[in-house]
Design a protein around this motif. Structure first.
Motif, PDB file in Angstrom:
ATOM      1  N   LEU A 252       0.862  -1.169   0.000  1.00 24.87           N
ATOM      2  CA  LEU A 252       0.000   0.000   0.000  1.00 24.87           C
ATOM      3  C   LEU A 252       0.906   1.227   0.000  1.00 24.87           C
ATOM      4  O   LEU A 252       2.060   1.164   0.389  1.00 24.87           O
ATOM      5  CB  LEU A 252      -0.899   0.004   1.242  1.00 24.87           C
ATOM      6  CG  LEU A 252      -1.832  -1.192   1.386  1.00 24.87           C
ATOM      7  CD1 LEU A 252      -2.447  -1.210   2.771  1.00 24.87           C
ATOM      8  CD2 LEU A 252      -2.926  -1.146   0.337  1.00 24.87           C
ATOM      9  N   GLY A 253       0.359   2.353  -0.390  1.00 28.05           N
ATOM     10  CA  GLY A 253       1.169   3.550  -0.482  1.00 28.05           C
ATOM     11  C   GLY A 253       1.552   4.153   0.854  1.00 28.05           C
ATOM     12  O   GLY A 253       2.635   4.691   1.011  1.00 28.05           O
ATOM     13  N   SER A 254       0.669   4.063   1.831  1.00 23.38           N
ATOM     14  CA  SER A 254       0.894   4.735   3.098  1.00 23.38           C
ATOM     15  C   SER A 254       0.162   3.995   4.213  1.00 23.38           C
ATOM     16  O   SER A 254      -0.799   3.271   3.962  1.00 23.38           O
ATOM     17  CB  SER A 254       0.340   6.163   2.987  1.00 23.38           C
ATOM     18  OG  SER A 254       0.254   6.786   4.241  1.00 23.38           O
ATOM     19  N   TYR A 255       0.616   4.218   5.427  1.00 30.41           N
ATOM     20  CA  TYR A 255      -0.098   3.660   6.575  1.00 30.41           C
ATOM     21  C   TYR A 255      -1.523   4.202   6.624  1.00 30.41           C
ATOM     22  O   TYR A 255      -2.421   3.569   7.142  1.00 30.41           O
ATOM     23  CB  TYR A 255       0.633   3.956   7.895  1.00 30.41           C
ATOM     24  CG  TYR A 255       0.826   5.427   8.171  1.00 30.41           C
ATOM     25  CD1 TYR A 255      -0.151   6.173   8.810  1.00 30.41           C
ATOM     26  CD2 TYR A 255       2.002   6.068   7.793  1.00 30.41           C
ATOM     27  CE1 TYR A 255       0.019   7.516   9.064  1.00 30.41           C
ATOM     28  CE2 TYR A 255       2.189   7.414   8.039  1.00 30.41           C
ATOM     29  CZ  TYR A 255       1.198   8.138   8.680  1.00 30.41           C
ATOM     30  OH  TYR A 255       1.376   9.466   8.922  1.00 30.41           O
ATOM     31  N   ARG A 256      -1.732   5.372   6.028  1.00 31.51           N
ATOM     32  CA  ARG A 256      -3.067   5.967   5.994  1.00 31.51           C
ATOM     33  C   ARG A 256      -4.040   5.144   5.140  1.00 31.51           C
ATOM     34  O   ARG A 256      -5.251   5.352   5.214  1.00 31.51           O
ATOM     35  CB  ARG A 256      -3.001   7.395   5.460  1.00 31.51           C
ATOM     36  CG  ARG A 256      -2.301   8.343   6.402  1.00 31.51           C
ATOM     37  CD  ARG A 256      -2.110   9.711   5.763  1.00 31.51           C
ATOM     38  NE  ARG A 256      -1.508  10.650   6.677  1.00 31.51           N
ATOM     39  CZ  ARG A 256      -2.183  11.489   7.449  1.00 31.51           C
ATOM     40  NH1 ARG A 256      -3.502  11.515   7.408  1.00 31.51           N
ATOM     41  NH2 ARG A 256      -1.546  12.306   8.263  1.00 31.51           N
TER      42      ARG A 256
ATOM     43  N   LEU B 201      -4.150   1.847   5.449  1.00 35.90           N
ATOM     44  CA  LEU B 201      -4.446   0.640   6.217  1.00 35.90           C
ATOM     45  C   LEU B 201      -5.781   0.784   6.953  1.00 35.90           C
ATOM     46  O   LEU B 201      -6.000   1.769   7.672  1.00 35.90           O
ATOM     47  CB  LEU B 201      -3.336   0.368   7.241  1.00 35.90           C
ATOM     48  CG  LEU B 201      -1.954   0.054   6.696  1.00 35.90           C
ATOM     49  CD1 LEU B 201      -0.936   0.049   7.832  1.00 35.90           C
ATOM     50  CD2 LEU B 201      -1.968  -1.289   5.981  1.00 35.90           C
ATOM     51  N   ASP B 202      -6.641  -0.202   6.785  1.00 36.91           N
ATOM     52  CA  ASP B 202      -7.930  -0.174   7.472  1.00 36.91           C
ATOM     53  C   ASP B 202      -7.761  -0.083   8.988  1.00 36.91           C
ATOM     54  O   ASP B 202      -8.530   0.601   9.658  1.00 36.91           O
ATOM     55  CB  ASP B 202      -8.760  -1.412   7.124  1.00 36.91           C
ATOM     56  CG  ASP B 202      -9.263  -1.398   5.689  1.00 36.91           C
ATOM     57  OD1 ASP B 202      -9.328  -0.310   5.083  1.00 36.91           O
ATOM     58  OD2 ASP B 202      -9.591  -2.488   5.182  1.00 36.91           O
ATOM     59  N   VAL B 203      -6.750  -0.751   9.521  1.00 37.60           N
ATOM     60  CA  VAL B 203      -6.533  -0.734  10.968  1.00 37.60           C
ATOM     61  C   VAL B 203      -6.155   0.670  11.435  1.00 37.60           C
ATOM     62  O   VAL B 203      -6.576   1.100  12.513  1.00 37.60           O
ATOM     63  CB  VAL B 203      -5.490  -1.791  11.405  1.00 37.60           C
ATOM     64  CG1 VAL B 203      -4.095  -1.460  10.891  1.00 37.60           C
ATOM     65  CG2 VAL B 203      -5.491  -1.954  12.915  1.00 37.60           C
ATOM     66  N   TRP B 204      -5.401   1.399  10.659  1.00 35.18           N
ATOM     67  CA  TRP B 204      -5.047   2.771  11.030  1.00 35.18           C
ATOM     68  C   TRP B 204      -6.282   3.666  10.963  1.00 35.18           C
ATOM     69  O   TRP B 204      -6.538   4.451  11.880  1.00 35.18           O
ATOM     70  CB  TRP B 204      -3.929   3.309  10.132  1.00 35.18           C
ATOM     71  CG  TRP B 204      -3.450   4.664  10.561  1.00 35.18           C
ATOM     72  CD1 TRP B 204      -2.508   4.935  11.507  1.00 35.18           C
ATOM     73  CD2 TRP B 204      -3.909   5.930  10.071  1.00 35.18           C
ATOM     74  NE1 TRP B 204      -2.357   6.293  11.636  1.00 35.18           N
ATOM     75  CE2 TRP B 204      -3.206   6.938  10.769  1.00 35.18           C
ATOM     76  CE3 TRP B 204      -4.852   6.306   9.114  1.00 35.18           C
ATOM     77  CZ2 TRP B 204      -3.408   8.292  10.530  1.00 35.18           C
ATOM     78  CZ3 TRP B 204      -5.052   7.668   8.881  1.00 35.18           C
ATOM     79  CH2 TRP B 204      -4.335   8.640   9.587  1.00 35.18           C
TER      80      TRP B 204
ATOM     81  N   VAL C 109       1.167   1.963  14.713  1.00 35.38           N
ATOM     82  CA  VAL C 109       0.986   1.400  13.368  1.00 35.38           C
ATOM     83  C   VAL C 109       1.734   2.284  12.362  1.00 35.38           C
ATOM     84  O   VAL C 109       2.474   1.794  11.504  1.00 35.38           O
ATOM     85  CB  VAL C 109      -0.509   1.280  13.008  1.00 35.38           C
ATOM     86  CG1 VAL C 109      -0.695   0.960  11.532  1.00 35.38           C
ATOM     87  CG2 VAL C 109      -1.179   0.210  13.876  1.00 35.38           C
ATOM     88  N   ALA C 110       1.560   3.595  12.487  1.00 32.91           N
ATOM     89  CA  ALA C 110       2.225   4.538  11.569  1.00 32.91           C
ATOM     90  C   ALA C 110       3.736   4.482  11.722  1.00 32.91           C
ATOM     91  O   ALA C 110       4.466   4.448  10.720  1.00 32.91           O
ATOM     92  CB  ALA C 110       1.722   5.954  11.830  1.00 32.91           C
ATOM     93  N   GLU C 111       4.217   4.470  12.953  1.00 33.03           N
ATOM     94  CA  GLU C 111       5.665   4.449  13.161  1.00 33.03           C
ATOM     95  C   GLU C 111       6.289   3.176  12.604  1.00 33.03           C
ATOM     96  O   GLU C 111       7.342   3.218  11.958  1.00 33.03           O
ATOM     97  CB  GLU C 111       5.989   4.587  14.647  1.00 33.03           C
ATOM     98  CG  GLU C 111       7.472   4.752  14.895  1.00 33.03           C
ATOM     99  CD  GLU C 111       7.823   5.085  16.331  1.00 33.03           C
ATOM    100  OE1 GLU C 111       9.019   5.040  16.655  1.00 33.03           O
ATOM    101  OE2 GLU C 111       6.905   5.385  17.125  1.00 33.03           O
ATOM    102  N   GLY C 112       5.637   2.043  12.840  1.00 32.48           N
ATOM    103  CA  GLY C 112       6.149   0.795  12.291  1.00 32.48           C
ATOM    104  C   GLY C 112       6.171   0.807  10.769  1.00 32.48           C
ATOM    105  O   GLY C 112       7.117   0.343  10.136  1.00 32.48           O
ATOM    106  N   TRP C 113       5.138   1.369  10.175  1.00 36.97           N
ATOM    107  CA  TRP C 113       5.043   1.445   8.717  1.00 36.97           C
ATOM    108  C   TRP C 113       6.174   2.297   8.131  1.00 36.97           C
ATOM    109  O   TRP C 113       6.730   1.994   7.086  1.00 36.97           O
ATOM    110  CB  TRP C 113       3.696   2.026   8.308  1.00 36.97           C
ATOM    111  CG  TRP C 113       3.519   2.146   6.836  1.00 36.97           C
ATOM    112  CD1 TRP C 113       3.894   3.194   6.036  1.00 36.97           C
ATOM    113  CD2 TRP C 113       2.957   1.170   5.963  1.00 36.97           C
ATOM    114  NE1 TRP C 113       3.587   2.946   4.733  1.00 36.97           N
ATOM    115  CE2 TRP C 113       3.007   1.698   4.657  1.00 36.97           C
ATOM    116  CE3 TRP C 113       2.404  -0.082   6.165  1.00 36.97           C
ATOM    117  CZ2 TRP C 113       2.522   1.002   3.558  1.00 36.97           C
ATOM    118  CZ3 TRP C 113       1.930  -0.774   5.065  1.00 36.97           C
ATOM    119  CH2 TRP C 113       1.992  -0.235   3.781  1.00 36.97           C
TER     120      TRP C 113
END
Length: 120
Positions: A4-8, A10-13, A52-56
């Motif tokens: 995916l392009g960004s953590y944004r 991700l459904d979980v985010w 989630v964002a930091e890990g991504w």
């Protein structure tokens, strides 16, 4: 991680951000003298999408990313426990926590699947 392009994306985010919004709305009802509990609840909720964002965003999405998702999973347990403390001590009504708990029950398995996908 999924391509995916960004953590944004991700459904979980996305869902955990909606949950943060709900938490921020609901904790306003906590009594003023429960400032520390309010801060703990906000921190636990915000920690989920933040990790989630930091890990991504890690350069190498492997063990470090998995660790951040694991931290988010821990924060989900912390949030659940803090909501239960509020209910048991008549600080929030069960109904006030119902939507947050429903979101949390959707976020947790999503975090688990994301964590497991990083094993590959």
């Amino acid at each position: 991680m999924p391509s995916l392009g960004s953590y944004r994306d991700l459904d979980v985010w996305l869902l955990s951000m909606e949950m943060v919004d709900e938490v921020l709305r609901r904790v306003k009802a906590l009594p003023r003298d429960e400032f520390d509990l309010k801060r703990q609840i906000k921190g636990a909720a915000i920690s989920i999408p933040s990790n989630v964002a930091e890990g991504w965003c890690r350069k190498h999405r492997t063990q470090a990313s998995q660790n951040h998702v694991s931290i988010a999973m821990g924060s989900s347990g912390e949030l659940d426990t803090e909501l239960e403390v509020c209910f048991r001590n008549d600080l929030l009504r069960r109904n006030d926590c119902k939507e947050i708990t429903a979101m949390l029950n959707r976020v947790r398995p999503m975090l688990g699947r994301l964590h497991d996908s990083l094993d590959r």
